[in-house]
Design an enzyme around this catalytic site. Structure first.
Site, PDB file in Angstrom:
ATOM      1  N   GLY A  12       6.434   0.604  -0.840  1.00 25.79           N
ATOM      2  CA  GLY A  12       6.722   1.503   0.188  1.00 25.79           C
ATOM      3  C   GLY A  12       7.923   1.050   0.973  1.00 25.79           C
ATOM      4  O   GLY A  12       8.704   0.060   0.593  1.00 25.79           O
ATOM      5  N   GLU A  40       7.343  -4.293  -2.783  1.00 20.52           N
ATOM      6  CA  GLU A  40       8.140  -3.448  -3.689  1.00 20.52           C
ATOM      7  C   GLU A  40       8.759  -2.614  -2.731  1.00 20.52           C
ATOM      8  O   GLU A  40       8.187  -1.346  -2.245  1.00 20.52           O
ATOM      9  CB  GLU A  40       7.364  -2.546  -4.803  1.00 20.52           C
ATOM     10  CG  GLU A  40       6.933  -3.669  -5.776  1.00 20.52           C
ATOM     11  CD  GLU A  40       7.882  -3.940  -6.755  1.00 20.52           C
ATOM     12  OE1 GLU A  40       9.274  -3.478  -6.542  1.00 20.52           O
ATOM     13  OE2 GLU A  40       7.902  -4.775  -7.840  1.00 20.52           O
ATOM     14  N   CYS A  51      12.813   5.129  -6.040  1.00 21.44           N
ATOM     15  CA  CYS A  51      13.379   3.785  -5.237  1.00 21.44           C
ATOM     16  C   CYS A  51      14.642   3.467  -5.790  1.00 21.44           C
ATOM     17  O   CYS A  51      15.544   2.911  -5.140  1.00 21.44           O
ATOM     18  CB  CYS A  51      12.194   3.012  -5.167  1.00 21.44           C
ATOM     19  SG  CYS A  51      11.900   2.306  -7.005  1.00 21.44           S
TER      20      CYS A  51
HETATM   21  P1  NAD Z   1       4.050   6.002   2.308  1.00 22.90           P
HETATM   22  O1  NAD Z   1       4.167   6.657   3.344  1.00 22.90           O
HETATM   23  O2  NAD Z   1       2.995   6.515   1.144  1.00 22.90           O
HETATM   24  O3  NAD Z   1       3.545   4.422   2.588  1.00 22.90           O
HETATM   25  C1  NAD Z   1       3.210   3.502   1.830  1.00 22.90           C
HETATM   26  C2  NAD Z   1       1.737   2.957   1.967  1.00 22.90           C
HETATM   27  O4  NAD Z   1       1.650   2.165   3.314  1.00 22.90           O
HETATM   28  C3  NAD Z   1       0.746   3.926   2.169  1.00 22.90           C
HETATM   29  O5  NAD Z   1      -0.239   3.519   1.394  1.00 22.90           O
HETATM   30  C4  NAD Z   1       0.495   3.987   3.722  1.00 22.90           C
HETATM   31  O6  NAD Z   1      -0.855   4.161   3.985  1.00 22.90           O
HETATM   32  C5  NAD Z   1       0.719   2.668   3.989  1.00 22.90           C
HETATM   33  N1  NAD Z   1       1.244   2.732   5.615  1.00 22.90           N
HETATM   34  C6  NAD Z   1       2.110   3.753   6.232  1.00 22.90           C
HETATM   35  N2  NAD Z   1       2.378   3.314   7.500  1.00 22.90           N
HETATM   36  C7  NAD Z   1       1.544   2.219   7.457  1.00 22.90           C
HETATM   37  C8  NAD Z   1       1.294   1.186   9.000  1.00 22.90           C
HETATM   38  N3  NAD Z   1       1.772   1.774  10.064  1.00 22.90           N
HETATM   39  N4  NAD Z   1       0.740   0.155   8.821  1.00 22.90           N
HETATM   40  C9  NAD Z   1       0.034   0.085   7.591  1.00 22.90           C
HETATM   41  N5  NAD Z   1       0.121   0.734   6.635  1.00 22.90           N
HETATM   42  C10 NAD Z   1       0.938   1.909   6.690  1.00 22.90           C
HETATM   43  O7  NAD Z   1       5.308   5.570   1.283  1.00 22.90           O
HETATM   44  P2  NAD Z   1       6.643   5.418   1.876  1.00 22.90           P
HETATM   45  O8  NAD Z   1       6.974   4.246   2.671  1.00 22.90           O
HETATM   46  O9  NAD Z   1       7.251   6.566   2.365  1.00 22.90           O
HETATM   47  O10 NAD Z   1       7.452   5.144   0.207  1.00 22.90           O
HETATM   48  C11 NAD Z   1       8.806   5.344  -0.023  1.00 22.90           C
HETATM   49  C12 NAD Z   1       9.549   3.807   0.025  1.00 22.90           C
HETATM   50  O11 NAD Z   1       9.005   3.231  -0.948  1.00 22.90           O
HETATM   51  C13 NAD Z   1      11.026   4.047  -0.284  1.00 22.90           C
HETATM   52  O12 NAD Z   1      11.476   3.131   0.625  1.00 22.90           O
HETATM   53  C14 NAD Z   1      10.840   3.567  -1.654  1.00 22.90           C
HETATM   54  O13 NAD Z   1      12.463   3.204  -2.034  1.00 22.90           O
HETATM   55  C15 NAD Z   1      10.132   2.742  -1.942  1.00 22.90           C
HETATM   56  N6  NAD Z   1       9.421   2.428  -3.120  1.00 22.90           N
HETATM   57  C16 NAD Z   1       9.674   1.373  -3.920  1.00 22.90           C
HETATM   58  C17 NAD Z   1       9.402   1.147  -5.114  1.00 22.90           C
HETATM   59  C18 NAD Z   1       9.599   0.052  -5.992  1.00 22.90           C
HETATM   60  O14 NAD Z   1       9.169  -0.312  -6.877  1.00 22.90           O
HETATM   61  N7  NAD Z   1      10.480  -1.096  -5.241  1.00 22.90           N
HETATM   62  C19 NAD Z   1       8.680   2.005  -5.643  1.00 22.90           C
HETATM   63  C20 NAD Z   1       8.309   3.514  -5.091  1.00 22.90           C
HETATM   64  C21 NAD Z   1       8.835   3.476  -3.696  1.00 22.90           C
END
Ligand code: NAD
Length: 376
Positions: A188, A210, A244
């Site tokens: 995330g 990640e 990502c």
């Molecule tokens: P998201 O909003 O789904 O959040 C990810 C997880 O974090 C969820 O399960 C959510 O419940 C939890 N979460 C959210 N806020 C939280 C908090 N305050 N406290 C605890 N847990 C919390 O996903 P996102 O962050 O929008 O994902 C997109 C990001 O992920 C982008 O930056 C993308 O580049 C990155 N990403 C990286 C990869 C990789 O392999 N490096 C792959 C996919 C996405």
């Protein structure tokens, strides 16, 4: 005791029975997961269609094929991975029998993101099972339909005590994070990554984060522009840019900017037709919050291609922005959407300086026919 706490306790109790350690058991669970991916294709594809307007072809290409090949790799290599490895003796161990024995860590937590929800949630689960761990699976609440399919169907195939699915949002994830785990695998954004690390530090739990980043594309004057732009257009607009490692922005010489725009425009039309809104291969922005965020990122930049949008449908057409200034809004955060800014630079050295002045990107793409440039 909360639902989250109960799930972790049950997983730990199941881990202590020792059943996840036997290779036969790991193999049987991986085969069950494989069967799940095959038998539930329809449910997986339908949920992704509702979450991201992902096409059936896109579902196989971007999600299930990858997870299935991870499972196949684990099934093929498991015995080798789990076997003790020889180590050279040192003065300290001269009279001992020395070897490295891979061991399961214990109970791991997998927190997934929404953009490729199967790849980033069930992908790490394959590794966790193969390594003999128990795993608490927390899918992203943002891809709500997919999360529901995981919650409903995974327990029909996997040991539900060892591999529970815990759904929910921030509150539930934070409740999970209060528990002690032996590893946390989070995918995330970086802001939440810091929260994860802080929670993990309380128990000295190792983490895998990640995260994302702003991945630049440098297009050299000396390169095949047709190939470069075709590849960039594919990488940028697949899954509506919500990838990502998607190319975030282009750096190129001002003299080639117009040709770059024309080539990208040509590819957009070829990939997604004159009207991407009606094209089954073009997705949607995950939700209104991200739609609004993306629309505001465009403020202050000149649109060279498209910019069309429809809020009710969370639709933003494949868009190119030209002559974007380094301090423009769109250059201040990971875009994670179908907007492609072009920033002009006068040399490869200027491009390198530009990239080095910013946070480390996740990927870097360079298009040049000159080996000296690609190796710089
Ligand atoms: P998201 O909003 O789904 O959040 C990810 C997880 O974090 C969820 O399960 C959510 O419940 C939890 N979460 C959210 N806020 C939280 C908090 N305050 N406290 C605890 N847990 C919390 O996903 P996102 O962050 O929008 O994902 C997109 C990001 O992920 C982008 O930056 C993308 O580049 C990155 N990403 C990286 C990869 C990789 O392999 N490096 C792959 C996919 C996405």
């Amino acid at each position: 005791m909360s639902r989250e706490q109960k799930a972790v306790e049950r997983a730990r109790k199941a881990f202590f029975t020792g059943r996840s350690k036997s290779l036969e058991y790991r193999i049987s669970q991986l085969k069950n997961l494989q069967r799940f991916m095959q038998e539930r294709q329809k449910e997986i594809a339908e949920a992704l269609k509702k979450d991201l307007k992902r096409s059936e072809f896109g579902t196989s290409l971007y999600e299930t094929l990858g997870v299935e090949s991870e499972i196949n790799l684990a099934l093929k290599k498991l015995k080798e991975w789990a076997a003790p490895r020889p180590v050279n003796k040192s003065l300290m161990t001269i009279s001992d029998q020395v070897y490295i024995q891979p061991e399961p860590l214990g109970v791991v937590l997998i927190i997934g993101a929404w953009n490729y929800p199967w790849a980033v949630t069930v992908g790490p689960l394959v590794g966790a099972i193969a390594a003999g761990n128990a795993a608490v699976i927390k899918p992203s609440e943002v891809s709500a339909h997919t999360s529901k399919v995981m919650e409903e169907f995974l327990p029909l195939y996997l040991d539900k005590e060892l591999y529970p699915v815990v759904t929910g949002g921030v509150k539930e994830t934070q409740e999970l994070l209060k528990q002690r785990f032996d590893h946390i695998f989070y995918t995330g954004n970086g802001m939440v990554g810091k929260i994860i690390m802080e929670a993990a530090a309380k128990h000295l739990t190792p983490t895998t984060l990640e995260l994302g980043g702003k991945s630049p594309c440098y297009i050299d004057k000396d390169c095949d522009l047709t190939i470069a732009c075709r590849r960039i257009a594919w990488g940028k607009y697949s899954n509506c840019g919500q990838t990502c490692i998607a190319p975030d922005y282009i750096l190129c010489d001002p003299s080639i900017q117009d040709r770059v725009i024309e080539e990208i425009k040509k590819n957009i039309k070829e990939f997604y037709t004159e009207n991407p809104q009606k094209c089954p291969d073009y997705g949607r922005i995950i939700n209104q919050r991200h739609f609004k965020r993306l629309m505001s990122l465009m403020e202050g930049s000149s649109i060279a291609v498209s910019g069309e949008h429809n809020e009710a449908e969370c639709y933003i057409a494949p868009t190119v922005l030209r002559d974007v200034k380094p301090d423009a809004k769109v250059m201040q955060e990971e875009i994670f959407g179908p907007l492609l800014p072009i920033v002009t630079v006068n040399s490869v050295d200027e491009a390198i300086k530009f990239i080095n002045q910013r946070d480390k990107p996740l990927a870097l793409y360079i298009f040049s026919s000159d080996k000296k440039v690609t190796l710089t």
